[in-house]
Design a protein around this motif. Sequence first.
Motif, mmCIF file in Angstrom:
data_model
loop_
_atom_site.group_PDB
_atom_site.id
_atom_site.type_symbol
_atom_site.label_atom_id
_atom_site.label_comp_id
_atom_site.label_asym_id
_atom_site.label_seq_id
_atom_site.Cartn_x
_atom_site.Cartn_y
_atom_site.Cartn_z
ATOM 1 N N LEU A 97 0.816 -1.215 0.000
ATOM 2 C CA LEU A 97 0.000 0.000 0.000
ATOM 3 C C LEU A 97 0.847 1.262 0.000
ATOM 4 O O LEU A 97 0.482 2.266 -0.620
ATOM 5 C CB LEU A 97 -0.935 -0.006 1.217
ATOM 6 C CG LEU A 97 -2.036 -1.065 1.233
ATOM 7 C CD1 LEU A 97 -2.802 -1.010 2.544
ATOM 8 C CD2 LEU A 97 -2.992 -0.878 0.060
ATOM 9 N N VAL A 98 1.983 1.233 0.689
ATOM 10 C CA VAL A 98 2.798 2.442 0.828
ATOM 11 C C VAL A 98 3.822 2.573 -0.300
ATOM 12 O O VAL A 98 4.032 3.675 -0.832
ATOM 13 C CB VAL A 98 3.517 2.439 2.204
ATOM 14 C CG1 VAL A 98 4.455 3.644 2.321
ATOM 15 C CG2 VAL A 98 2.504 2.460 3.325
ATOM 16 N N GLU A 99 4.456 1.478 -0.674
ATOM 17 C CA GLU A 99 5.595 1.554 -1.581
ATOM 18 C C GLU A 99 5.259 1.263 -3.040
ATOM 19 O O GLU A 99 5.939 1.764 -3.936
ATOM 20 C CB GLU A 99 6.692 0.575 -1.113
ATOM 21 C CG GLU A 99 7.161 0.796 0.310
ATOM 22 C CD GLU A 99 7.867 2.121 0.493
ATOM 23 O OE1 GLU A 99 8.384 2.672 -0.505
ATOM 24 O OE2 GLU A 99 7.909 2.625 1.627
ATOM 25 N N LYS B 215 -0.442 2.781 -6.381
ATOM 26 C CA LYS B 215 -0.569 4.172 -6.809
ATOM 27 C C LYS B 215 -1.390 4.953 -5.795
ATOM 28 O O LYS B 215 -2.410 4.470 -5.305
ATOM 29 C CB LYS B 215 -1.239 4.242 -8.178
ATOM 30 C CG LYS B 215 -0.418 3.644 -9.306
ATOM 31 C CD LYS B 215 -1.142 3.793 -10.635
ATOM 32 C CE LYS B 215 -0.321 3.197 -11.775
ATOM 33 N NZ LYS B 215 -1.020 3.321 -13.081
ATOM 34 N N LYS B 216 -0.928 6.130 -5.490
ATOM 35 C CA LYS B 216 -1.636 6.961 -4.522
ATOM 36 C C LYS B 216 -2.991 7.392 -5.084
ATOM 37 O O LYS B 216 -3.083 7.849 -6.215
ATOM 38 C CB LYS B 216 -0.799 8.188 -4.172
ATOM 39 C CG LYS B 216 0.492 7.850 -3.436
ATOM 40 C CD LYS B 216 1.246 9.098 -3.047
ATOM 41 C CE LYS B 216 2.530 8.757 -2.302
ATOM 42 N NZ LYS B 216 3.295 9.973 -1.931
ATOM 43 N N GLY B 217 -4.021 7.228 -4.261
ATOM 44 C CA GLY B 217 -5.351 7.624 -4.675
ATOM 45 C C GLY B 217 -6.091 6.611 -5.522
ATOM 46 O O GLY B 217 -7.184 6.911 -6.017
ATOM 47 N N SER B 218 -5.518 5.404 -5.696
ATOM 48 C CA SER B 218 -6.200 4.395 -6.506
ATOM 49 C C SER B 218 -7.405 3.830 -5.756
ATOM 50 O O SER B 218 -7.458 3.839 -4.528
ATOM 51 C CB SER B 218 -5.232 3.262 -6.857
ATOM 52 O OG SER B 218 -4.849 2.551 -5.707
ATOM 53 N N VAL C 226 -6.594 0.794 -3.365
ATOM 54 C CA VAL C 226 -6.050 1.162 -2.050
ATOM 55 C C VAL C 226 -7.175 1.639 -1.129
ATOM 56 O O VAL C 226 -7.251 1.257 0.049
ATOM 57 C CB VAL C 226 -4.979 2.256 -2.207
ATOM 58 C CG1 VAL C 226 -4.532 2.763 -0.841
ATOM 59 C CG2 VAL C 226 -3.786 1.714 -2.971
ATOM 60 N N ARG D 77 -8.370 -0.188 2.422
ATOM 61 C CA ARG D 77 -8.391 0.535 3.697
ATOM 62 C C ARG D 77 -9.775 0.534 4.322
ATOM 63 O O ARG D 77 -9.923 0.371 5.539
ATOM 64 C CB ARG D 77 -7.894 1.960 3.483
ATOM 65 C CG ARG D 77 -6.385 2.041 3.243
ATOM 66 C CD ARG D 77 -5.934 3.420 2.866
ATOM 67 N NE ARG D 77 -4.480 3.458 2.693
ATOM 68 C CZ ARG D 77 -3.827 4.466 2.103
ATOM 69 N NH1 ARG D 77 -4.510 5.503 1.641
ATOM 70 N NH2 ARG D 77 -2.520 4.424 1.986
ATOM 71 N N GLU E 297 1.311 0.280 8.158
ATOM 72 C CA GLU E 297 1.197 1.275 7.093
ATOM 73 C C GLU E 297 1.540 2.666 7.602
ATOM 74 O O GLU E 297 2.282 3.423 6.944
ATOM 75 C CB GLU E 297 -0.226 1.251 6.532
ATOM 76 C CG GLU E 297 -0.442 2.214 5.371
ATOM 77 C CD GLU E 297 -1.884 2.229 4.890
ATOM 78 O OE1 GLU E 297 -2.182 3.015 3.967
ATOM 79 O OE2 GLU E 297 -2.707 1.471 5.438
ATOM 80 N N LYS F 213 4.694 5.063 6.480
ATOM 81 C CA LYS F 213 4.472 6.432 6.004
ATOM 82 C C LYS F 213 5.307 7.437 6.790
ATOM 83 O O LYS F 213 5.668 8.501 6.252
ATOM 84 C CB LYS F 213 2.993 6.797 6.120
ATOM 85 C CG LYS F 213 2.099 6.154 5.078
ATOM 86 C CD LYS F 213 0.661 6.627 5.275
ATOM 87 C CE LYS F 213 -0.266 6.038 4.235
ATOM 88 N NZ LYS F 213 -1.680 6.478 4.430
ATOM 89 N N ASP G 30 10.882 10.511 3.191
ATOM 90 C CA ASP G 30 11.210 10.167 1.806
ATOM 91 C C ASP G 30 12.688 10.389 1.496
ATOM 92 O O ASP G 30 13.215 9.801 0.543
ATOM 93 C CB ASP G 30 10.356 10.987 0.849
ATOM 94 C CG ASP G 30 8.886 10.576 0.873
ATOM 95 O OD1 ASP G 30 8.611 9.416 1.231
ATOM 96 O OD2 ASP G 30 8.021 11.416 0.551
#
Length: 302
Positions: free
Chosen positions: A114-116, A119-122, A125, A129, A181, A185, A189
């Motif tokens: 989920l983190v790595e 895709k963000k916002g998919s 995901v 959650r 998760e 996060k 980065d």
Amino acid sequence: MQINTSAVAEVPVSSRKRNTSTFANKMKSYLRHPGSGVLALLTLLATIMTFGMLAFLVGYILVKGIPYLSADLFSLTYTSENVSLVPSLINTFIMTVMSLLIAAPLGIFAAIYLVEYAKKGSRLVGLIRITAETLSGIPSIVFGLFGMLFFVTALKWRMSLLAGAFTMVIMILPLIMRTAEEALKAVPDSYREASFGLGAGKLRTIFTIVLPSAVPGILAGIILAIGRVVGETAALLYTSGTLPSVPDSLMGSGRTLALHMYVLSCEGLHMNQAAATAVVILVFVLFINWLSGMVAKRIAKG
């Protein structure tokens, strides 16, 4: 050689002056902004109440249970006279280890995805959650009924430690996944970018840089999961059974410490022994927390 005693004596005085000035500055700030003072007071009261309730709970359990800790309670075999908790203690350890061996890798790997990787916002995901949060809010009795219908009846595992362990896996998996998760996060980065800059691949970066940095947060979730397994009764009542003995295999039935205390209190004949069992459960959980904290510190130092 002479020692300047006046200089030595002035140190605590100056520190007291600094403390007094700091307190005065805080009071002036609270007077200028009364809302801040009210919030600070409420926060202090909430902290005192939380610590007080915890101290009262622990003290009450110890006072009620310690006088009834006896050698008979720690006999190797259970009888109706000694109501030994040793078989239940062994079953609790087996249940905890089995549940974590299955749930911890699944939860951590799901959090890594989920983190790595995701895709963000998919939508996937978001669906995962929402599912995890929904599972976290389901009462344990519902998990017990599901485990009885699926593992015990449909798969014909009967009431066994294996059926109870798989039921507990479903219960603690969302907790481990969500805490892992959040821990991943929290890793900056810049750690990942520095690793990529040195030529490391994504998989190596995750397992050598990101995961070690997130270990304290991941262990916090595992500790919470251990506490839920140790204290669970409703789900295991329908899946692992209440036999007061250590089974010969994972397909055998056996009760955990929480179930042992529940059965003793329901019978109403061994309330003192039930209170003593509560003390053992408390010590067991504290020991697990201490051990996990030591492991986290060693990993962080390494």
